[in-house]
Motif scaffolding. Structure first.
Motif, PDB file in Angstrom:
ATOM      1  N   GLN A 280      -5.732 -60.540 -23.427  1.00  0.00           N
ATOM      2  CA  GLN A 280      -4.953 -58.950 -22.333  1.00  0.00           C
ATOM      3  C   GLN A 280      -5.056 -57.619 -22.678  1.00  0.00           C
ATOM      4  OE1 GLN A 280      -4.109 -59.726 -19.119  1.00  0.00           O
ATOM      5  NE2 GLN A 280      -3.380 -61.546 -18.315  1.00  0.00           N
ATOM      6  N   TYR A 281      -5.757 -57.858 -23.790  1.00  0.00           N
ATOM      7  CA  TYR A 281      -5.946 -56.900 -24.585  1.00  0.00           C
ATOM      8  C   TYR A 281      -6.910 -55.633 -24.489  1.00  0.00           C
ATOM      9  CZ  TYR A 281      -5.726 -54.263 -29.043  1.00  0.00           C
ATOM     10  OH  TYR A 281      -5.769 -52.900 -30.239  1.00  0.00           O
ATOM     11  N   LEU A 282      -8.290 -56.498 -24.648  1.00  0.00           N
ATOM     12  CA  LEU A 282      -9.566 -55.645 -24.500  1.00  0.00           C
ATOM     13  C   LEU A 282      -9.790 -54.558 -23.133  1.00  0.00           C
ATOM     14  CD1 LEU A 282     -12.165 -58.018 -26.123  1.00  0.00           C
ATOM     15  CD2 LEU A 282     -11.299 -55.228 -27.360  1.00  0.00           C
ATOM     16  N   THR A 283     -10.203 -53.377 -22.770  1.00  0.00           N
ATOM     17  CA  THR A 283     -10.392 -53.375 -22.270  1.00  0.00           C
ATOM     18  C   THR A 283     -10.992 -53.019 -20.783  1.00  0.00           C
ATOM     19  OG1 THR A 283     -11.750 -50.991 -22.635  1.00  0.00           O
ATOM     20  CG2 THR A 283      -9.072 -50.549 -22.973  1.00  0.00           C
ATOM     21  N   PRO A 284     -11.626 -53.782 -19.780  1.00  0.00           N
ATOM     22  CA  PRO A 284     -12.610 -53.758 -18.964  1.00  0.00           C
ATOM     23  C   PRO A 284     -14.133 -52.886 -19.476  1.00  0.00           C
ATOM     24  CG  PRO A 284     -11.247 -53.087 -17.369  1.00  0.00           C
ATOM     25  CD  PRO A 284     -10.953 -52.868 -18.985  1.00  0.00           C
ATOM     26  N   GLU A 285     -14.063 -52.360 -20.193  1.00  0.00           N
ATOM     27  CA  GLU A 285     -15.194 -51.805 -20.981  1.00  0.00           C
ATOM     28  C   GLU A 285     -15.849 -52.062 -22.279  1.00  0.00           C
ATOM     29  OE1 GLU A 285     -14.629 -48.430 -17.522  1.00  0.00           O
ATOM     30  OE2 GLU A 285     -13.282 -50.001 -19.577  1.00  0.00           O
ATOM     31  N   GLU A 286     -14.777 -52.799 -23.051  1.00  0.00           N
ATOM     32  CA  GLU A 286     -14.232 -53.512 -24.354  1.00  0.00           C
ATOM     33  C   GLU A 286     -15.617 -54.847 -24.170  1.00  0.00           C
ATOM     34  OE1 GLU A 286     -11.195 -50.388 -26.421  1.00  0.00           O
ATOM     35  OE2 GLU A 286     -10.589 -53.101 -26.138  1.00  0.00           O
ATOM     36  N   ARG A 287     -14.857 -55.390 -23.134  1.00  0.00           N
ATOM     37  CA  ARG A 287     -14.856 -56.552 -23.219  1.00  0.00           C
ATOM     38  C   ARG A 287     -16.444 -56.566 -22.500  1.00  0.00           C
ATOM     39  NH1 ARG A 287     -11.410 -60.630 -19.417  1.00  0.00           N
ATOM     40  NH2 ARG A 287      -9.150 -59.903 -21.036  1.00  0.00           N
ATOM     41  N   ALA A 288     -17.481 -55.513 -21.487  1.00  0.00           N
ATOM     42  CA  ALA A 288     -18.601 -55.678 -20.956  1.00  0.00           C
ATOM     43  C   ALA A 288     -19.464 -55.139 -22.248  1.00  0.00           C
ATOM     44  CB  ALA A 288     -18.501 -54.739 -20.184  1.00  0.00           C
ATOM     45  N   ALA A 289     -19.420 -54.711 -23.467  1.00  0.00           N
ATOM     46  CA  ALA A 289     -20.138 -54.734 -24.602  1.00  0.00           C
ATOM     47  C   ALA A 289     -20.418 -56.052 -25.696  1.00  0.00           C
ATOM     48  CB  ALA A 289     -18.779 -53.492 -25.501  1.00  0.00           C
ATOM     49  N   ASN A 290     -19.422 -56.935 -25.390  1.00  0.00           N
ATOM     50  CA  ASN A 290     -19.177 -57.706 -26.093  1.00  0.00           C
ATOM     51  C   ASN A 290     -19.087 -57.842 -27.763  1.00  0.00           C
ATOM     52  OD1 ASN A 290     -18.800 -59.487 -24.167  1.00  0.00           O
ATOM     53  ND2 ASN A 290     -20.834 -59.948 -22.573  1.00  0.00           N
ATOM     54  N   ASN A 291     -19.024 -56.886 -27.961  1.00  0.00           N
ATOM     55  CA  ASN A 291     -18.837 -56.851 -29.531  1.00  0.00           C
ATOM     56  C   ASN A 291     -18.206 -57.375 -30.578  1.00  0.00           C
ATOM     57  OD1 ASN A 291     -17.750 -54.625 -28.960  1.00  0.00           O
ATOM     58  ND2 ASN A 291     -19.182 -53.638 -29.747  1.00  0.00           N
ATOM     59  N   GLN A 292     -16.447 -57.619 -29.786  1.00  0.00           N
ATOM     60  CA  GLN A 292     -15.421 -58.864 -30.057  1.00  0.00           C
ATOM     61  C   GLN A 292     -14.377 -59.029 -29.814  1.00  0.00           C
ATOM     62  OE1 GLN A 292     -13.302 -54.802 -30.897  1.00  0.00           O
ATOM     63  NE2 GLN A 292     -13.968 -54.051 -29.232  1.00  0.00           N
ATOM     64  N   PHE A 293     -14.056 -60.106 -30.162  1.00  0.00           N
ATOM     65  CA  PHE A 293     -13.308 -60.719 -29.068  1.00  0.00           C
ATOM     66  C   PHE A 293     -11.720 -61.557 -29.438  1.00  0.00           C
ATOM     67  CE2 PHE A 293     -14.416 -64.345 -31.728  1.00  0.00           C
ATOM     68  CZ  PHE A 293     -13.861 -65.427 -31.509  1.00  0.00           C
ATOM     69  N   LEU A 294     -10.984 -62.003 -29.310  1.00  0.00           N
ATOM     70  CA  LEU A 294      -9.554 -62.348 -29.662  1.00  0.00           C
ATOM     71  C   LEU A 294      -9.974 -63.555 -30.059  1.00  0.00           C
ATOM     72  CD1 LEU A 294      -8.616 -59.676 -28.804  1.00  0.00           C
ATOM     73  CD2 LEU A 294      -6.544 -60.258 -28.524  1.00  0.00           C
ATOM     74  N   PRO A 295      -9.518 -64.170 -31.184  1.00  0.00           N
ATOM     75  CA  PRO A 295     -10.263 -66.036 -31.552  1.00  0.00           C
ATOM     76  C   PRO A 295      -9.663 -66.852 -30.814  1.00  0.00           C
ATOM     77  CG  PRO A 295     -10.144 -64.744 -33.554  1.00  0.00           C
ATOM     78  CD  PRO A 295     -10.196 -64.122 -32.311  1.00  0.00           C
ATOM     79  N   CYS A 296      -8.088 -66.227 -31.167  1.00  0.00           N
ATOM     80  CA  CYS A 296      -6.406 -66.786 -30.785  1.00  0.00           C
ATOM     81  C   CYS A 296      -7.250 -67.493 -29.649  1.00  0.00           C
ATOM     82  CB  CYS A 296      -5.292 -65.767 -30.729  1.00  0.00           C
ATOM     83  SG  CYS A 296      -5.416 -64.552 -29.557  1.00  0.00           S
ATOM     84  N   CYS A 297      -7.834 -67.132 -27.866  1.00  0.00           N
ATOM     85  CA  CYS A 297      -7.016 -67.448 -26.829  1.00  0.00           C
ATOM     86  C   CYS A 297      -8.534 -67.248 -26.208  1.00  0.00           C
ATOM     87  CB  CYS A 297      -6.657 -66.419 -25.632  1.00  0.00           C
ATOM     88  SG  CYS A 297      -7.359 -64.974 -25.533  1.00  0.00           S
ATOM     89  N   SER A 298      -9.944 -66.283 -26.306  1.00  0.00           N
ATOM     90  CA  SER A 298     -11.149 -66.389 -25.780  1.00  0.00           C
ATOM     91  C   SER A 298     -11.818 -67.205 -26.949  1.00  0.00           C
ATOM     92  CB  SER A 298     -11.546 -64.949 -26.402  1.00  0.00           C
ATOM     93  OG  SER A 298     -10.833 -64.066 -25.233  1.00  0.00           O
ATOM     94  N   ARG A 299     -13.526 -67.386 -25.817  1.00  0.00           N
ATOM     95  CA  ARG A 299     -13.612 -68.495 -26.674  1.00  0.00           C
ATOM     96  C   ARG A 299     -15.062 -68.453 -25.722  1.00  0.00           C
ATOM     97  NH1 ARG A 299     -11.539 -73.616 -26.624  1.00  0.00           N
ATOM     98  NH2 ARG A 299     -12.956 -74.672 -26.858  1.00  0.00           N
ATOM     99  N   ALA A 300     -16.529 -69.400 -25.667  1.00  0.00           N
ATOM    100  CA  ALA A 300     -17.646 -68.346 -26.343  1.00  0.00           C
ATOM    101  C   ALA A 300     -18.837 -68.434 -25.174  1.00  0.00           C
ATOM    102  CB  ALA A 300     -18.380 -69.218 -27.308  1.00  0.00           C
TER     103      ALA A 300
END
Length: 321
Positions: A292-312
């Motif tokens: 719930q942290y990254l903006t839609p634009e930041e998610r779309a860039a796919n150059n960072q993620f939050l390993p506590c909850c996100s996967r691959a």
């Protein structure tokens, strides 16, 4: 990574509304607390080993105390019940130093503060800071009812009371929050800040985007992550770009847990994808963003993620580690 902790004592406790109490935390050793800015939160180490994040709602600049306010939430993971049932005047506990991931934009000509329920806490500090600095702002607080609305008396007596608007779900229709009208009437170039239940926040942000507000002017802070289905999760791999080492992540394991088990020192706090502390760079591969942290634009860039909850979504992520 172990951050420095401060030992504090509960110096005051007050019922602010139905199921909401505030706590004043003061340093046990009598020293000054680290200064904080509006929007900051602290990690509170609760009895039983729980660690929870609570926004500071007192006036920024105060160093003799930190004030937090907590809603007893039947759907919580135990933190709010512990606060309400076990933290009394005189209780000693440890807290982290303030961190701010929800700062006021210094160059904004106007600030539109939208709070839902207990989401008033960081926005109350923002109102206090802006009023002290002479900044332009309007504060709207939407709650289920007056009895569930904290800080009513404090806001009514504040020097900026004419800029505060309460909206009760059980009140007259004309008193309820009209999101579309509220955003349309904001001065040009305003920045919007929203905090509260996830549904409320998503409605506010959706309205802002529908009206053409630039993402850089939409600021938010979530208190909890939205529920995510995990039944179809599978395993994947994490590769460390610096060494080429590959770390497997099991289907029932978080990426953060796998990294920690492999000996990596990853900063972390909420472990829900809310605070952004564990944000990690991604050099290749496609993350499955669940935060719930990254903006839609930041998610779309796919150059960072939050390993506590996100996967691959890809078989492997190459991390900037």
């Amino acid at each position: 990574m172990t951050a420095a902790l401060i030992r504090v004592r509960v110096a005051a406790r007050q019922d602010e509304a139905l199921d909401i109490c505030s706590l004043d935390l003061v340093p046990v050793d009598g020293s000054a607390l680290p200064a904080f800015s509006a929007g900051a939160h602290i990690d509170v180490h609760l009895p039983g080993g729980l660690v929870r994040q609570y926004s500071l709602c007192n006036t920024p600049g105060e160093t003799h105390r930190y004030r937090i306010a907590v809603l007893r939430d039947a759907g919580s993971r135990g933190g709010s019940a512990t606060v309400h049932d076990q933290l009394q005047v005189g209780t000693v506990l440890d807290i982290g130093t303030p961190r701010n991931l929800f700062e006021l934009a210094p160059s904004a000509p106007h600030h539109l503060l939208l709070a839902g329920g207990i989401g008033i806490t960081p926005l109350l500090a923002m109102a206090e800071q802006l009023a002290a600095q002479g900044g332009g702002f309007t504060l709207h607080h939407a709650t289920r009812s007056r009895e569930r609305t904290p800080f009513v008396a404090q806001l009514a007596s504040a020097p900026y009371a004419d800029r505060v608007h309460h909206h009760f779900d059980d009140g007259p229709a004309m008193q309820k929050l009209d999101l579309a009208a509220t955003l349309r009437s904001a001065p040009a170039g305003s920045h919007l800040y929203v905090c509260g239940p996830t549904g409320f926040m998503e409605a506010v942000l959706a309205e802002g985007r529908a009206q053409g507000w630039d993402e850089a002017r939409l600021h938010r802070e979530y208190f909890a992550a939205a529920p995510t289905g995990t039944a179809g999760d599978g395993g994947f791999e994490l590769e460390l770009a610096s060494s080429g080492r590959v770390i497997p992540v099991a289907a029932d394991q978080t990426a953060l847990a796998a990294l920690l088990a492999a000996g990596l020192d990853i900063p972390m706090s909420c472990e829900q994808g809310v605070c952004g502390t564990c944000l990690t760079g991604v050099k290749s591969g496609v993350p499955d963003h669940r935060d719930q942290y990254l903006t839609p634009e930041e998610r779309a860039a796919n150059n960072q993620f939050l390993p506590c909850c996100s996967r691959a979504s890809s078989a492997r992520l190459v991390l900037d580690l």
